[in-house]
Design an enzyme around this catalytic site. Structure first.
Site, short mmCIF file in Angstrom:
data_model
loop_
_atom_site.label_atom_id
_atom_site.label_comp_id
_atom_site.label_asym_id
_atom_site.label_seq_id
_atom_site.Cartn_x
_atom_site.Cartn_y
_atom_site.Cartn_z
N ARG A 1 45.02 -44.84 43.40
CA ARG A 1 45.23 -44.24 44.71
C ARG A 1 46.59 -45.27 45.39
O ARG A 1 47.15 -44.44 45.91
CB ARG A 1 44.13 -45.27 45.45
CG ARG A 1 44.17 -45.23 46.97
CD ARG A 1 42.95 -45.79 47.55
NE ARG A 1 43.41 -45.91 49.13
CZ ARG A 1 43.92 -46.74 49.65
NH1 ARG A 1 44.49 -47.85 49.05
NH2 ARG A 1 44.14 -46.89 51.05
N ASP B 1 43.46 -60.18 36.36
CA ASP B 1 42.09 -60.22 35.89
C ASP B 1 41.38 -59.14 36.44
O ASP B 1 41.11 -59.44 37.64
CB ASP B 1 41.42 -61.34 35.74
CG ASP B 1 39.93 -61.34 34.94
OD1 ASP B 1 39.65 -60.12 34.71
OD2 ASP B 1 39.69 -62.33 34.79
N LYS C 1 34.23 -44.11 31.34
CA LYS C 1 35.25 -43.65 30.67
C LYS C 1 35.29 -41.86 31.37
O LYS C 1 36.24 -41.18 31.50
CB LYS C 1 35.42 -43.19 29.25
CG LYS C 1 35.87 -44.76 28.80
CD LYS C 1 36.98 -45.37 29.35
CE LYS C 1 37.73 -46.59 28.55
NZ LYS C 1 38.85 -47.06 29.13
N TYR D 1 30.07 -48.20 29.31
CA TYR D 1 31.34 -47.73 28.90
C TYR D 1 31.72 -46.10 29.01
O TYR D 1 32.51 -45.68 29.40
CB TYR D 1 31.58 -48.15 27.50
CG TYR D 1 32.86 -47.98 26.86
CD1 TYR D 1 33.78 -48.64 27.20
CD2 TYR D 1 33.00 -46.80 25.83
CE1 TYR D 1 35.13 -48.62 26.73
CE2 TYR D 1 34.18 -46.84 25.42
CZ TYR D 1 35.60 -47.41 25.85
OH TYR D 1 36.55 -47.11 25.15
N1 NAP Z 1 40.16 -48.87 20.16
C1 NAP Z 1 39.30 -47.90 20.42
O1 NAP Z 1 38.66 -47.68 19.38
C2 NAP Z 1 39.38 -47.27 21.57
C3 NAP Z 1 38.63 -45.92 21.63
C4 NAP Z 1 38.75 -45.41 22.94
C5 NAP Z 1 39.27 -45.60 24.07
N2 NAP Z 1 39.67 -46.83 24.05
C6 NAP Z 1 40.58 -47.37 25.45
O2 NAP Z 1 41.70 -47.73 24.89
C7 NAP Z 1 42.23 -48.85 25.89
C8 NAP Z 1 42.71 -49.89 25.17
O3 NAP Z 1 41.90 -50.37 24.34
P1 NAP Z 1 42.45 -51.19 22.77
O4 NAP Z 1 41.48 -51.04 21.78
O5 NAP Z 1 43.76 -51.49 22.85
O6 NAP Z 1 41.86 -52.89 23.30
P2 NAP Z 1 42.17 -54.33 23.07
O7 NAP Z 1 42.85 -54.35 21.99
O8 NAP Z 1 40.68 -54.83 23.42
O9 NAP Z 1 42.99 -54.56 24.37
C9 NAP Z 1 42.39 -54.52 25.72
C10 NAP Z 1 43.45 -54.56 26.71
O10 NAP Z 1 42.87 -54.52 28.11
C11 NAP Z 1 43.20 -55.95 28.71
N3 NAP Z 1 42.21 -56.38 29.49
C12 NAP Z 1 40.90 -56.71 28.99
N4 NAP Z 1 40.11 -57.25 30.04
C13 NAP Z 1 40.66 -57.21 31.00
C14 NAP Z 1 40.60 -57.37 32.59
N5 NAP Z 1 39.42 -58.00 32.97
N6 NAP Z 1 41.29 -57.48 33.31
C15 NAP Z 1 42.68 -56.94 33.14
N7 NAP Z 1 43.17 -56.48 31.59
C16 NAP Z 1 42.11 -56.67 30.83
C17 NAP Z 1 43.45 -57.17 27.70
O11 NAP Z 1 44.39 -57.89 28.07
P3 NAP Z 1 44.28 -59.65 27.64
O12 NAP Z 1 44.81 -59.37 26.34
O13 NAP Z 1 45.20 -60.27 28.51
O14 NAP Z 1 42.89 -59.93 27.54
C18 NAP Z 1 44.11 -55.92 26.79
O15 NAP Z 1 45.70 -55.94 26.86
C19 NAP Z 1 40.87 -49.32 26.75
O16 NAP Z 1 40.94 -48.55 27.84
C20 NAP Z 1 39.88 -48.75 25.65
O17 NAP Z 1 38.45 -48.43 26.24
C21 NAP Z 1 39.81 -47.67 22.88
#
Ligand code: NAP
Length: 234
Positions: A106, A42, A144, A140
């Site tokens: 790092r 986490d 990024k 956010y």
């Molecule tokens: N979806 C979009 O529209 C979008 C757009 C631009 C960029 N992104 C970026 O793409 C990446 C993946 O996004 P997603 O849409 O696939 O998100 P998601 O479905 O919400 O999944 C988030 C992932 O991050 C992990 N996570 C969340 N909180 C955490 C914490 N405190 N410590 C460690 N791990 C944590 C979660 O693990 P758990 O399941 O174990 O909580 C999950 O595996 C992110 O960096 C996001 O900012 C997404």
């Protein structure tokens, strides 16, 4: 020799799609991380990234070749919240999205320098890095943009040692994160802003992540790859 990969956020969304794609590739041994699956970590806990790195190294015979920083959160932080709450929200997002990624970068760079082996970093940033985000998501967008700046610094700093770094900037991608947002902001209006007429699929972003992790030519290091259906063209 197989490529050893540490992928964060592999439990859901883009990370799960990336894990599935990489898991099907015979060239790869993968270790995934989630707060609830893979190696649990986490990132709100400041000790977690370093502990994760060590656990991943142990699981991968002491060698990691590729780090994919994908885990991230998208939490609203309204401007009219109590001041302390706003600052806490800012710091939480920075820690999970940027600081944890920076710590892992790092540790990876130092690992590759010690081994004189080279390696690859893939940072999943966001269109928000360039375009900005909504009033409740300053943090956010800043996290990024920080990832993009860090990726470019790593690419420029260590290319001569065979250490490559790439950033991916997805626009809306159909995961839990985007579903919440589309529901809160009015899906039709948002789709009208995307010339492709739809949001990205997690599999599309996964394909880019896999390419950067395994096949992108070294001369591409420092590249920031947009995947947003032409909703923000730089
Ligand atoms: N979806 C979009 O529209 C979008 C757009 C631009 C960029 N992104 C970026 O793409 C990446 C993946 O996004 P997603 O849409 O696939 O998100 P998601 O479905 O919400 O999944 C988030 C992932 O991050 C992990 N996570 C969340 N909180 C955490 C914490 N405190 N410590 C460690 N791990 C944590 C979660 O693990 P758990 O399941 O174990 O909580 C999950 O595996 C992110 O960096 C996001 O900012 C997404």
């Amino acid at each position: 020799m197989k490529t050893h990969i540490l992928l964060t956020g592999s439990s859901r969304g883009i990370g799960a799609a990336t894990a599935a794609l990489l898991g099907d590739d015979a060239r790869v041994t993968l270790v995934g991380q989630g707060t609830r699956s893979g190696i649990p970590a986490d990132f709100t806990d400041p000790a977690a990234p370093q502990a994760l790195w060590q656990q991943a190294l142990d699981a991968l015979d002491g060698r990691i070749d590729v780090l994919i920083n994908n885990a991230g959160i998208f939490e609203a932080n309204p401007l009219d919240a109590a001041h302390d709450d706003w600052v806490e929200g800012w710091e939480r997002t920075m820690r999970v999205n940027l600081t944890a990624s920076a710590e892992l970068c790092r540790l990876a760079v130092r690992h590759w320098q010690e081994r004189k082996s080279g390696g690859r970093i893939v940072n999943v940033a966001s269109r928000a890095a360039y375009r900005g985000d909504s009033p409740a998501h300053w943090h956010y967008a800043a996290s990024k943009a920080g990832m993009v700046g860090m990726t470019k610094s790593i690419a420029r700093g260590y290319a001569g040692e065979g250490i490559l770094a790439f950033a991916i900037c997805p626009g809306f991608t159909m995961t839990g994160m985007a579903e919440d947002y589309l529901a809160s902001r009015g899906g039709d209006k948002l789709l009208a802003d995307i010339p492709l007429g739809r949001v990205a699929s997690p599999e599309e972003i996964a394909a880019i992540a896999k390419f950067c992790a395994l096949d992108a030519p070294p001369s591409m290091t420092g590249a920031v790859l947009d995947a947003n259906g032409a909703s923000y063209v730089r």
